[in-house]
Design an enzyme around this catalytic site. Structure first.
Site, short mmCIF file in Angstrom:
data_model
loop_
_atom_site.label_atom_id
_atom_site.label_comp_id
_atom_site.label_asym_id
_atom_site.label_seq_id
_atom_site.Cartn_x
_atom_site.Cartn_y
_atom_site.Cartn_z
N GLU A 112 40.19 44.83 31.94
CA GLU A 112 40.06 43.60 31.01
C GLU A 112 38.72 43.12 30.68
O GLU A 112 38.52 42.81 29.60
CB GLU A 112 40.62 42.42 32.02
CG GLU A 112 41.95 42.58 32.21
CD GLU A 112 42.58 41.48 33.00
OE1 GLU A 112 42.32 41.33 34.34
OE2 GLU A 112 43.28 40.56 32.37
N GLU A 132 48.16 45.08 38.16
CA GLU A 132 48.67 43.87 38.79
C GLU A 132 49.74 43.76 39.29
O GLU A 132 50.08 43.22 40.18
CB GLU A 132 48.04 42.50 37.73
CG GLU A 132 46.58 42.61 37.79
CD GLU A 132 45.86 43.44 36.56
OE1 GLU A 132 46.42 44.46 36.23
OE2 GLU A 132 44.77 43.12 36.40
N1 3HC Z 1 39.54 45.23 45.72
C1 3HC Z 1 38.83 45.58 46.80
N2 3HC Z 1 38.82 46.71 47.52
C2 3HC Z 1 39.34 47.86 47.04
C3 3HC Z 1 40.05 47.51 45.44
C4 3HC Z 1 39.92 46.02 45.02
N3 3HC Z 1 40.57 45.93 43.70
N4 3HC Z 1 40.67 48.67 45.32
C5 3HC Z 1 40.25 49.57 46.35
N5 3HC Z 1 39.50 48.83 47.19
C6 3HC Z 1 39.12 49.50 48.43
C7 3HC Z 1 40.42 50.10 49.42
O1 3HC Z 1 40.89 48.83 50.11
C8 3HC Z 1 39.53 51.01 50.09
O2 3HC Z 1 39.02 50.44 51.23
P1 3HC Z 1 38.80 51.19 52.60
O3 3HC Z 1 37.98 52.40 52.33
O4 3HC Z 1 37.99 50.27 53.39
O5 3HC Z 1 40.04 51.39 53.10
C9 3HC Z 1 38.59 51.74 48.99
O6 3HC Z 1 38.41 50.46 48.11
C10 3HC Z 1 39.08 52.81 48.53
O7 3HC Z 1 40.26 52.77 47.99
P2 3HC Z 1 41.58 53.81 47.98
O8 3HC Z 1 41.64 54.33 49.32
O9 3HC Z 1 42.77 53.27 47.37
O10 3HC Z 1 40.81 54.97 47.09
P3 3HC Z 1 41.64 56.00 46.05
O11 3HC Z 1 40.54 56.87 45.63
O12 3HC Z 1 42.80 56.55 46.64
O13 3HC Z 1 42.05 54.96 45.07
C11 3HC Z 1 42.07 53.27 43.28
C12 3HC Z 1 40.99 54.46 44.08
C13 3HC Z 1 42.71 54.03 42.29
C14 3HC Z 1 40.97 52.04 42.62
C15 3HC Z 1 42.71 52.49 44.24
O14 3HC Z 1 42.05 52.01 45.41
C16 3HC Z 1 43.39 51.17 43.54
O15 3HC Z 1 44.53 51.39 42.81
N6 3HC Z 1 42.85 50.06 43.78
C17 3HC Z 1 43.51 48.74 43.04
C18 3HC Z 1 43.31 48.53 41.84
C19 3HC Z 1 44.06 47.35 41.24
O16 3HC Z 1 44.99 46.97 41.88
N7 3HC Z 1 43.27 46.64 40.49
C20 3HC Z 1 43.71 45.45 40.01
C21 3HC Z 1 43.11 44.24 40.75
S1 3HC Z 1 43.84 42.84 40.29
C22 3HC Z 1 43.11 42.29 39.12
O17 3HC Z 1 42.16 43.03 38.80
C23 3HC Z 1 43.40 40.85 38.68
C24 3HC Z 1 42.56 40.62 37.41
O18 3HC Z 1 43.65 40.72 36.42
C25 3HC Z 1 42.12 39.15 37.33
#
Ligand code: 3HC
Ligand code: NAI
Length: 696
Positions: A112, A132
């Site tokens: 975004e 999301e």
């Molecule tokens: N916020 C906070 N922490 C996050 C995070 C986030 N969005 N995404 C990942 N983390 C943290 C994980 O909890 C993890 O922490 P840890 O090492 O302490 O356990 C660390 O980052 C690494 O994450 P992964 O183990 O998942 O690492 P990968 O390399 O396998 O994957 C990734 C990376 C693809 C970025 C995956 O973490 C992911 O899919 N994250 C979520 C992405 C997501 O859902 N984003 C949308 C958020 S909602 C949003 O943006 C709302 C907006 O529209 C306003």
């Protein structure tokens, strides 16, 4: 580079019309949009915009990825200014070109933000998505209104309701990215300079309407297409409504719809459950008390004993990621049958298009069939998947102990049995562990890793890491009858079997469970697995409904008759009045009076004993976290993620209510599974939450 905030810095490259401000975000691990990142983007862009010497701005990230989204850990607490929208507006309204330089994953709020730049460049490995929906949400920072304007509504529907990312090639094709470059930083700077040189217009995505025309049938057709897959979930439908708003309302009105629906989801239990699950899954991979640098044993080749239902699927899980497998059977016919099933599974996948014909051959070539256990001499790990018989398994472990090389891990796929007794049959109990896969093992995500009393730390760490390599979600559990999943399932079954005697029909029980969100109820599941699993014709004595059904020739789906009857062509099930009558007669012979049972009673009697057993499992330390139990149920048995798993769900019902109902049923019905867990009782009386409770 000059620091703007603790995680954002600014540097300048070149002079005159070539001078580019490079704003770098460095907020490990995934550059989430924490408040100091939002502040840094806002201040950095404002500063560069005001600096007369700057011609263009590049926004880039350090570390492994572009911004992976909002900081999920900040959800639920009061938002700290500045808002993400303020940072986005600074970019979008900037009179100088703003270029987002993307590597890794631009997800959620990250994408975004990128869509508020005037241009996007990416490296070849970058991926783009609005995930999301997987958190029970919708993009809340304008993404629902901007993405359809870039990609067109049809693609936006796919991306937003699946949450799955697209790669750079696809992003370039659909216009989400302007250029794919090799050296990201330099490529983005060069791109920004060319925009300045060519005087390209700085079009804001919000002002574009060229792709918004749609066929009237688009939304209805799409809803029908995803209906079965998204049953019970609120977020996919809300995402669709936002895209409908994007095509029918002015941008600012669409944003209002997005905000309203986002707030609703954010304040609801589904998203709370799905966000809880996001962290639960990641937590489950971490073993309390095990250091991060525990040495791992190398696993380059595995052995699987038994090419039946499970052995075949387990072998596929390894071959799928390129790990060679030696699979050993006791006779040629079983081996041939097992290999034929594996091949036909792969060929079906190739037909569906999920793998290529060449993949089928590559994967088959990784599987070496054999009739000789001595061929396990060189494997790094062997997994036995022979019949569920403790004596047989002990004998197998003793034999393997004499064959496997020093350091090889020896694992059992047992569903219920005592891994410690298997370990005791070897000279190396520290190398023995349980790896409980779920059927079909090549598809199901869960791996219960069963820690024996003597399993070595390095063995546990190796198997937990290996699970990730083969795309499974591991949960560490202890030895007990049925471990976490099957032990809890057994409690549900006791009450289901009581209920059908009391007058609920199998179809009613199944419908309550299906409507709760499971893929199927206990009786449909029994029919699918086969009613005769574990049934012995010689000793069958009409002592249970299942025995009576088996004795009358009902075997489940495989012969078209079980608790239901099945259409031979479509496999559609129909409740069978004959079965209901058989149950009624059996109940009468046991002196059980039948009555109308309400759906609410069915639900409580099936699910509360599971919660109670889960609490006992925690108490005994068989699971170390309540959230691990939820991870098991969501990934192994299809508990709907939108209610968070049994432990989280119990918290949403209210623990005092759960305790009161368990006491009520315990008094009325009796049975060990209704004996209240002291841990549950204590957490409820302290006003605590089960999801935060830890075990022994
Ligand atoms: N916020 C906070 N922490 C996050 C995070 C986030 N969005 N995404 C990942 N983390 C943290 C994980 O909890 C993890 O922490 P840890 O090492 O302490 O356990 C660390 O980052 C690494 O994450 P992964 O183990 O998942 O690492 P990968 O390399 O396998 O994957 C990734 C990376 C693809 C970025 C995956 O973490 C992911 O899919 N994250 C979520 C992405 C997501 O859902 N984003 C949308 C958020 S909602 C949003 O943006 C709302 C907006 O529209 C306003
Ligand atoms: P299965 O009956 O389909 O396969 C067992 C295979 O092992 C048969 O092909 C048999 O020929 C072979 N076998 C038996 N003894 C052997 C020996 N000494 N040497 C070599 N091969 C031998 O059984 P299934 O369903 O695959 O179960 C295997 C194990 O997995 C059991 O412990 C079971 O409890 C467990 N399990 C089963 C699940 C399921 O849904 N079927 C789910 C999770 C675990």
């Amino acid at each position: 580079m000059t620091a703007i905030t603790e995680s954002v810095g600014i540097a300048f490259e070149g002079d005159g019309a070539q001078r580019v401000a490079v704003i770098t975000i460095d907020n490990p691990p995934v550059n989430a949009l924490s408040h100091h990142v939002r502040q840094g983007i806002l201040d950095g862009v404002t500063q560069a915009a005001a600096d007369a010497s700057v011609a263009a701005i590049v926004l880039i990230c350090a570390g492994r990825t572009f911004i992976a989204g909002a900081d999920i850990t900040e959800f639920g607490s009061a938002p700290k200014p500045p808002s993400l929208q303020a940072a986005q507006a600074a970019m979008e309204d900037c009179v100088k070109p703003v270029v987002a330089a993307i590597h890794g994953t631009a997800l959620g709020g990250g994408l975004e933000v990128a869509m508020c730049a005037h241009f996007r460049v990416a490296d070849a490995g970058a991926r783009f998505g609005l995930p999301e929906v997987k958190l029970g949400l919708l993009p809340g920072a304008g993404g629902t209104q901007r993405l359809p304007r870039v990609t067109g509504p049809a693609k936006a529907l796919e991306m937003m309701t699946s949450g799955d990312p697209i790669d750079s090639t696809e992003a370039l094709e659909c216009g989400l990215v302007d250029e794919v470059v090799v050296d990201l930083r330099q490529g983005a700077i060069d791109f920004a300079r060319s925009v300045v040189a060519q005087g390209r217009p700085l079009t804001r995505i919000r002002d574009r309407n060229d792709k918004l025309a749609v066929d009237a049938s688009l939304f209805g057709d799409f809803r029908r297409k995803i209906g079965a897959k998204t049953r019970g979930f609120l977020a996919p439908e809300y995402n669709i409504q936002c895209i409908e708003a994007a095509v029918s309302l002015p941008f600012d009105e669409g944003i209002k719809t997005e905000r309203r629906l986002f707030e609703e989801l954010m304040n609801g239990t589904q998203s709370a459950a799905q966000r809880y699950y996001f962290f639960a899954e990641r937590e489950a991979a971490k073993v309390p008390g095990l250091s991060k640098d525990t040495p791992l044993r190398p696993i380059d080749r595995v052995g699987v004993l038994g090419a039946g239902t499970m052995g075949g699927g387990i072998s596929m899980s390894f071959a799928n990621v390129g790990i060679p497998v030696t699979i050993v059977e006791r006779d040629q016919a079983s081996l041939d049958r097992g290999l034929a099933v594996i091949r036909s599974n792969y060929e079906r996948s190739a037909k569906r298009g999920s793998i290529t014909a060449a993949d089928v051959e590559t994967r088959m070539a990784l599987i070496t069939p054999s009739l000789d256990k001595a061929d396990f001499a060189e494997v790094d790990m062997v997994i036995e998947a022979v019949f569920e018989d403790l004596d047989l398994k002990k004998q197998v472990f003793a034999e393997l102990d004499g064959i496997c090389k020093a350091g090889a891990i020896m694992a059992s796929n047992t569903s219920y049995l005592d891994v410690d007794q298997m370990a005791a049959a070897t000279s190396r109990p520290e190398s023995v562990i349980g790896t409980h896969f779920f059927s079909p093992a090549n598809v199901m995500k869960l791996l219960e890793v069963v820690r024996g009393a003597k399993s070595g730390d390095d063995v546990i760490a190796t198997v937990m890491a290996l699970a990730k390599r083969i795309n499974k979600i591991p949960a560490l559990v202890g030895v007990c009858d049925g471990f976490v999943g099957n032990r809890m399932l057994a409690q549900r079954r006791i009450e289901a079997d009581r209920l059908i005697l009391e007058g609920a029909t199998p179809a009613q029980v199944d419908k309550v469970i299906y409507d709760f969100g499971f893929p199927m109820g206990p009786y449909a599941m029994s029919d699918l697995a086969g009613l005769d699993i574990g049934w012995n014709e010689a000793t069958s004595s009409s002592s249970t409904v299942r025995e009576i059904l088996c004795e009358s020739g009902r075997r489940g789906q495989k012969n078209g008759r079980g608790y239901y009857t099945y259409d031979p062509d479509t496999r559609a099930s129909t409740p069978d009045p004959e079965v209901v009558e058989m149950i009624r007669t059996f109940a009468a012979s046991k002196g059980v009076a039948q009555r109308q049972v309400t759906d609410q009673e069915v639900l409580e009697r099936l699910l509360f004993p599971m919660v109670n057993e889960g609490a006992k499992i925690l108490e005994e330390g068989v699971a170390s976290r309540a959230s691990d139990i939820d991870v098991v149920w969501i990934n192994g048995y299809g508990w709907p993620v939108y209610s968070g798993g049994p432990m989280f769900w119990a918290d949403t019902v209210g623990l005092p209510e759960v305790v009161a109902r368990i006491k009520h049923y315990g008094e009325a019905l009796g049975g060990r599974h209704w004996e209240l867990s002291p841990l549950l009782d204590r957490v409820a009386s302290e006003g605590g939450k089960l999801q935060q409770a830890t075990g022994a």
